[in-house]
Each structure stands twice: as structure tokens, then as C-alpha cells.
Write an enzyme that holds these catalytic residues in place. Structure first.
Site, PDB file in Angstrom:
ATOM      1  N   SER A   1       0.861  -1.198   0.000  1.00 43.48           N
ATOM      2  CA  SER A   1       0.000   0.000   0.000  1.00 43.48           C
ATOM      3  C   SER A   1       0.885   1.231   0.000  1.00 43.48           C
ATOM      4  O   SER A   1       2.045   1.165   0.420  1.00 43.48           O
ATOM      5  CB  SER A   1      -0.873   0.013   1.262  1.00 43.48           C
ATOM      6  N   ASP A   2       0.353   2.357  -0.455  1.00 43.53           N
ATOM      7  CA  ASP A   2       1.108   3.586  -0.290  1.00 43.53           C
ATOM      8  C   ASP A   2       1.029   3.985   1.184  1.00 43.53           C
ATOM      9  O   ASP A   2       0.174   3.518   1.927  1.00 43.53           O
ATOM     10  CB  ASP A   2       0.547   4.696  -1.213  1.00 43.53           C
ATOM     11  N   TRP A   3       1.902   4.869   1.556  1.00 42.36           N
ATOM     12  CA  TRP A   3       2.102   5.284   2.953  1.00 42.36           C
ATOM     13  C   TRP A   3       0.782   5.547   3.685  1.00 42.36           C
ATOM     14  O   TRP A   3       0.074   6.505   3.379  1.00 42.36           O
ATOM     15  CB  TRP A   3       2.933   6.572   2.939  1.00 42.36           C
ATOM     16  N   ASN A   4       0.401   4.637   4.621  1.00 40.70           N
ATOM     17  CA  ASN A   4      -0.756   4.887   5.475  1.00 40.70           C
ATOM     18  C   ASN A   4      -2.087   4.788   4.728  1.00 40.70           C
ATOM     19  O   ASN A   4      -3.148   5.053   5.267  1.00 40.70           O
ATOM     20  CB  ASN A   4      -0.642   6.294   6.097  1.00 40.70           C
ATOM     21  N   SER A   5      -2.065   4.412   3.437  1.00 43.25           N
ATOM     22  CA  SER A   5      -3.311   4.461   2.655  1.00 43.25           C
ATOM     23  C   SER A   5      -4.320   3.410   3.098  1.00 43.25           C
ATOM     24  O   SER A   5      -5.518   3.563   2.824  1.00 43.25           O
ATOM     25  CB  SER A   5      -2.997   4.293   1.158  1.00 43.25           C
TER      26      SER A   5
END
Ligand code: GLC
Length: 727
Positions: free
Chosen positions: A266-270
Site C-alpha cells: 500500500s502507499d504510505w498509510n493508505s
């Protein structure tokens, strides 16, 4: 209990090794592999050591020094229960220590082979520092320059974007993923992130499936076909479902249709951001939707680690989905040889002369000559030159956005390079502004004085690095601060003024362009941008860049892109040329504006050189083509100028009638051709049914019979046109 790591085995046994290992893992260890930490304190703390021994994390991003990584990997391999190696990721976006032009600039080179060579250098430098995995290439199609991340991709076109996407994957992953100097690619941001509404970062994107499949997915498919090891899911909500929980894109397309068998991070914290999106009720729900959606590894947020075990115990997630995610992650670690290869990476010299020369060449090829009135360029070394503008000597800005490991002190600025070429005595420098956003005129007098004392002024304009990239959306596309006033002040001296624009996106400078005799668009050109710019200014080479994105006349035209539809009421030729600004007396009823022309300031594919290349004698090999057949299109390129030229001939098609409306042009090929002064070269393109195919409204990839137009062209607005019919 101390268990020896899984013994090395030939690649063909990878699946067996994966299954054996998964069968031995506890649920905690499985969830650990699915969790990526945002780095550690350097040197490693006792807590870090303990977490690595316990298999708390499968991967770290932005993790400390080479020594830290070697120490951490040794612990993972020798002191954790199953000896599963860690994966070290990092944003190696356009270079590691040697910084290349921003990706949008690299795309302007239209030179995939050179882009691949640059990615190879980046991989070898990063690998030598213990990095296994780069969060690149970013392949988001962007048709909106208000979006700051247009800087990180390859522009508006799926064909050019696909060529660049594959080039970076090949450069990173080399001939073998487990070979020294290879790193795993991570294709991002899957998918549709560049269509963020309003050009506002992280915003929702509404993309009909035919548009998704014909425009936004192709560069991702090209990366997958090039063997990309991993994908990264995006921040945005695609058609109402966050990309990091989107079963349609992550499972139906990526797994079932494309048979991708690497892993998705996943992208950062997504994953956690699905809560504010209003798609997940709480963190447990976010974890559930991330795993069900198809994200194998969670970057930074810890919903997987905090909730998956209880979700499995409660029977809300089938442990087989966990096993599948872990298998995907282990498959990449096995393919990279991380279980078997030495922990110490192969050595590679940072910023070697060869690497810097690659950076200079790519910067030179990325720069686009937009205007050259009265052959204002190239400059003569005997001319006294006033170099003006803060971007002439700003190492950090020249490197552009997403630079974690480049060193400003290693950057060769344009000012230094111009002095080196022309000699100090010939060059006066006055920044005129403190920085690219400065609104003060306090420095103008010195800049005007410098211009008066010289024969020519070279004005460095544009955006500082901080104005482009992530979370840097702009609602205005003008030159920031008092730059336009500075142009006026310098132009008022009556000296010829050459503009060099550095930016992370297309800018709007319609009025300014009229006061500049010549304009070089240099993007953010990286470590060797200075020698590249100076070399072009003094004619050591002829500019060869071509725009990978349309330049609007005003932000009000956005989104503006070349492969648009014709509409039922296209403006006639006579309706072109609407002056920008105050509305003309409105008349007519066609698809246009009353206060600006419908065409871009500079079209996709546009760029001129110090020579003049004429396109002649287009030939289409036959008037009809069968579905199993092939048609060839050729044209002659004649260099009528006095200098050699590197010309990028472009092949476009248009289907005149189909089951869904088709664009007025679509790029289907390009060739860079060196044409010596006064000589002619013939370019030849082959078209097959696959090149004419598109995704229709029934989700089929088909070529439909009908009449086609075809161009061989210097850009998306001009060129020689032919026709043929697909039977
Ligand atoms: C960032 C970016 C992504 C990057 C990741 C790790 O927010 O969206 O492109 O690779 O986080 O830094």
C-alpha cells in the site's frame, strides 16, 4: 528454538520452498511479513533487534546506513526463528546519488534506451548502499499540470508512458532480479491517481472503465510485462472505492487478467486512510478491506499487525488469504535471492564519470527548445553574457522533487557550467530574486545593470523543487513570485533575452514568451543539468527534447491533452486563433472558448532544434489492411539546416468511426533519428491489428474494421497524413 534458515534451492523449487515455509510460519510471523516499518533509529536500537528477531516486520523503508542494514539482515537471517530476510525499500525515483532529470523530463527525451541506462545506474548505486527495492517507476498518466506529481510520471500519453515504464523496470531489475546491482521495481500508484479531480492531490478520481483500460492501465501493464516485481496501491478513491481496497483493480485486473504473481504494497498509510475516505468504519475494518481488496503488505500504518489476528480468529478473514499474501511477498524475496545471496552488497562507485556522463546526456536530451527567434541560440563564446535568476545557481532546486540521496554539493549548476564554457570574463551573474518565489524587486537593479553590460541575457526562470511533487497542487500555473516583472525589466534593456525554464510541470508563460527570443524548457535536470544546459546554449549539441505533455495557454483550459475526442461540433480552422484574455464578440456554436484558443500553447510531441527538418513523401504501403495483415507507413525526413539534428518522428493514427468515439490522434510509434546536416533519412513504421485495437464498451480488446488516418509527424498537431482501411 534456533532453526537453520531454509536451505538454498534452484529457482524452479521456489514454489515448493514458499509453501514449505508458509506451512511452518505462525500467524504472527505471517502478519509480520505483511508489515513494513518506516525505518529505524540509526544505529539499530535494542527494540529494533528484538523486533527483527521476532519477525515483527517483513520490510523497512528508508532504513539507515549500509552498516545498519547489514546488521539487521544478519539478525533476520541468523537469529529469527525461520531466518526470513528483510526487504529494504526506498524512494529511488530519478536516481540515487547521481540525480537524473525528473521523470517528466526523462520522458521528454523520448529515448527509452537512455532512460533504462539511467535506471541501471540508479539501481547499482542504491544496491551498493544496501537497498533492495525502489518505489518506482511512477507511471501515472497525468493530463492536469495543476497536479504536482505530474513531475514524477511520463506525461499524458499511454504509448510513451508504457515505453518509459518498461525501460525503468528493465533498468532496475536488469537481466536477473537476483543479480548483483539489480533492485526490485515497484510500479505506482496503481491506478488512476493522476486523474485526481481538480488536480488536487489525494483527491477522488472518476474514470470510466473504457478510459481506465485505454489510457490509465497500459503503462502498468507494460511494467507487469517487463517483469515488475511489485506494485504500489494508490491513495485516491477510484470510482468511489479507495485504490488500496479496490478488488476490481487489485484482484480482477492485476491477478485474474494479468496473472501478476509479485506482491502489492500500500502507499504510505493508505490502508488506514480508508477510514477518513469513509470506506472503512475503523482500523479493523480497514485491515479487512485491505486484505480482501488485495494489498499484501501494509506500508507504515499498522492495521494489519493490530487487527488481522483477531479477524482471522473471529473467522472474518480466511487464513488462506493471509497465506496468499505472504506467499506473494516470499516469492519476491526468493526471486531476489535474499535467502541465499551474501548480505554485503556488490560495491559500485557513486557518481562515477560514466554515471555522470549518462546523467548529462539524459539531461541534454530531455531539454526542449520551444522557441528560437532569429537564431538567438546558440550563443557565441565571444559574446558577453549576463546570467540572471536564482535558478541559475540553485543546486537543490535543480535536482527537483523526490531526491533523498543526491548531494547538492555534487551538483553542477548552469552558472558554473556557463562560466566553465565561456570563461569568467564573459559572464556576469545577478540573481535578481532571492529565490523562485521571491516577490521583491530589490534585486532588479543589479540584474538590469548586468544585462546592460552584456550582449545577451540568459534568464533562468521557473519553479523551485519544493513547488512540485507530492501534495504540491497549484491552481495557477504562472511563473511564481516576481519573475514576470523581472522578465519585463530585463527585456526593457533591449538586449536579446534567452529564457531557460526549470519546472516540475507545464507552466503558463504566454505573455513572457513574447519577450524572450529563445526558450529552453529544462524541467528539473538533476546533477548534470548545468553542463547539459550550457552545452545546448553554446551549440555543442542541438536540442532534441519533445514535450511529453501538452502545455496549456491558460489554466482554464485544463484538462487539455492531444488525444482528446473530436466532439460533434469541432471548431473550424476559421474559428482558431481566439486571443487569450478578454472575450471576443461571442458567435458560433462549436466546442471552443470565447476568450482563448482551444489549442495548447505548445502541443504534445513538440520541440525544435538548431536545424530545420522537413517531412516529405509519406507513403502508406496499401489502401487496405486485413485483420491478420500489416501495413507500413514511411516518410522522408530532410535536414535542410546547417547542423546535424536528432529528430523524433512520431506515428499517430485515428479511427474515424467505431463502437465508441476514438481520439483525434493516438501515438502508436516513435523513432529518434540522427540526420546529418543537408541529408535525408527515411523512417518506416509497421502497423498491425494490435496497434489499432482498443478496449470497447463490452470490455473487449478489439480492432474494428473501418477507415483510419495515419500521420508521421514532428508533434501531435502537424505532420503528413495518409489513410487506409482495416477490413
Ligand atoms: C509517499 C508517496 C509514494 C512513496 C511512499 C514512500 O507518500 O505517495 O510515492 O513511494 O510514500 O515514501
Amino acid at each position: 528454538m534456533m532453526m537453520l534458515p531454509v536451505a538454498a534451492a534452484p529457482p524452479a523449487d521456489t514454489e515448493r520452498r514458499i509453501q514449505e515455509l508458509v506451512a511452518r510460519m505462525t500467524l504472527d510471523e505471517k502478519i509480520g511479513q505483511m508489515s513494513q516499518s518506516s525505518g529505524w533509529s540509526s544505529p539499530l536500537s535494542d527494540k529494533d533487534h528484538a523486533e527483527i528477531r521476532a519477525g515483527r516486520w517483513g520490510s523497512y523503508l528508508n532504513a539507515g546506513t549500509l552498516q545498519d542494514k547489514i546488521a539487521a539482515q544478519r539478525i533476520a537471517l541468523k537469529e529469527s526463528r525461520l531466518g526470513i530476510p528483510l526487504l529494504f525499500g526506498r524512494d529511488v525515483i530519478h536516481g540515487y546519488r547521481t540525480v537524473f532529470p525528473i521523470p517528466l523530463g526523462q520522458a521528454a527525451s523520448w529515448d527509452p534506451a537512455l532512460v533504462e541506462a539511467a535506471a541501471r545506474v540508479a539501481a547499482q548505486e542504491a544496491a551498493a548502499d544496501g537497498i533492495h527495492w525502489a518505489f518506482a517507476p511512477m507511471v501515472d498518466i497525468a493530463r492536469d499540470p495543476r497536479w504536482g506529481r505530474i513531475a514524477e510520471g511520463s506525461g499524458e500519453d499511454p504509448y510513451l508512458g508504457s515505453a518509459m515504464s518498461a525501460a525503468v523496470v528493465h533498468g532496475f531489475q536488469g537481466r536477473a532480479l537476483d543479480a548483483p546491482g539489480s533492485i526490485a521495481a515497484c510500479v505506482k500508484h496503481y491506478v488512476g491517481y493522476g486523474a485526481a479531480e481538480g488536480g488536487r492531490d489525494y483527491n477522488t478520481a472518476w474514470i470510466p472503465e473504457v478510459l481506465l483500460r485505454n489510457v490509465y492501465l497500459p503503462p502498468f501493464r507494460a511494467a507487469r510485462d517487463a517483469g515488475a516485481a511489485t506494485f504500489m496501491s494508490a491513495f485516491e478513491a477510484l470510482n468511489g472505492v479507495p485504490a488500496s481496497g479496490n478488488t476490481f483493480t487489485l484482484r480482477k485486473v492485476l491477478r485474474d487478467e494479468w496473472h501478476f504473481d509479485g506482491f502489492v504494497v500500500s502507499d504510505w498509510n493508505s490502508i488506514a486512510e480508508m477510514i477518513p475516505w469513509g470506506y472503512a468504519a475503523d482500523e479493523a475494518d480497514a485491515a479487512l478491506k485491505g486484505v480482501l481488496g488485495g494489498v499484501d503488505m501494509e506500508m507504515v500504518s499498522t492495521t494489519y499487525y493490530d487487527h488481522l489476528k483477531s479477524l482471522v480468529d473471529a473467522g472474518r478473514i480466511d487464513v488462506r488469504l493471509i497465506d496468499e499474501a505472504v506467499a506473494n511477498i516470499l516469492r519476491v524475496k526468493f526471486r531476489m535471492g535474499l535467502f541465499d545471496r551474501p548480505v554485503e552488497p556488490a560495491k559500485f562507485a557513486m557518481e562515477s564519470p560514466e554515471s555522470l556522463e549518462t546523467a548529462r546526456r539524459l539531461a541534454q536530451e530531455s531539454i526542449v527548445l520551444l522557441k528560437n527567434e532569429g537564431a538567438a541560440l546558440p550563443l557565441s563564446k565571444s559574446a558577453r553574457v549576463a546570467v540572471i535568476g536564482p535558478l541559475a545557481d540553485s543546486a537543490v532546486d535543480q535536482m527537483g522533487s523526490w531526491v533523498l540521496d543526491g548531494r547538492p554539493e555534487d551538483v553542477h549548476t548552469p552558472l558554473a557550467a556557463i562560466r566553465a564554457l565561456a570563461g569568467d570574463a564573459q559572464v556576469a551573474y545577478a540573481p535578481g530574486l532571492e529565490n523562485a518565489r521571491d516577490t521583491s524587486h530589490a534585486g532588479f537593479a543589479a540584474a538590469v545593470a548586468a544585462a546592460r553590460s552584456a550582449d545577451r541575457a540568459v534568464l533562468f526562470l521557473g519553479e523551485d523543487a519544493g513547488l512540485s511533487g507530492e501534495a504540491r497542487s497549484r491552481a495557477f500555473l504562472n511563473l511564481p513570485g516576481a519573475q514576470e516583472a523581472l522578465i519585463d525589466a530585463i527585456a526593457a534593456t533591449g538586449k536579446p533575452v534567452i529564457g531557460v525554464i526549470m519546472a516540475g510541470r507545464p507552466l503558463v508563460f504566454h505573455d513572457a514568451a513574447a519577450k524572450l527570443q529563445a526558450i529552453l524548457y529544462a524541467w528539473h535536470p538533476g546533477t548534470m543539468g548545468g553542463p547539459a544546459i550550457a552545452g545546448l546554449l553554446y551549440g555543442e549539441a542541438s536540442p532534441s527534447g519533445r514535450l511529453p505533455v501538452s502545455f496549456p495557454r491558460t489554466v482554464g483550459q485544463v484538462p487539455i491533452y492531444y488525444d482528446h475526442m473530436n466532439t460533434g461540433r469541432p471548431p473550424s480552422e476559421a474559428e482558431r486563433g481566439v486571443p487569450a484574455g478578454t472575450p471576443i464578440n461571442p458567435k458560433g456554436d462549436t466546442s471552443r472558448y470565447v476568450d482563448v484558443d482551444v489549442t495548447p500553447e505548445y502541443p504534445f510531441g513538440y520541440g525544435i532544434s538548431y536545424s530545420v527538418v522537413k517531412y516529405e513523401n509519406l507513403r502508406v504501403s496499401a489502401p487496405r489492411m486485413s485483420k491478420s495483415g500489416e501495413i507500413t507507413v514511411t516518410a522522408d525526413l530532410v535536414n535542410t539546416g546547417a547542423r546535424d539534428a536528432d529528430e523524433t518522428a512520431q506515428l499517430y493514427i485515428r479511427q474515424l468511426a467505431a463502437s465508441i468515439v476514438r481520439p483525434v490522434r493516438e501515438l502508436k510509434g516513435f523513432q529518434r533519428v540522427r540526420i546529418p546536416a543537408g541529408e535525408k533519412r527515411t523512417v518506416r513504421f509497421a502497423l498491425r491489428t494490435a496497434d489499432l485495437s482498443f478496449w470497447n464498451a463490452r470490455g473487449e480488446f478489439v480492432a474494428e474494421p473501418g477507415q483510419f488516418q495515419v500521420w508521421i509527424a514532428p508533434d501531435a498537431e502537424h505532420g503528413l497524413r495518409g489513410e487506409f482501411r482495416l477490413e
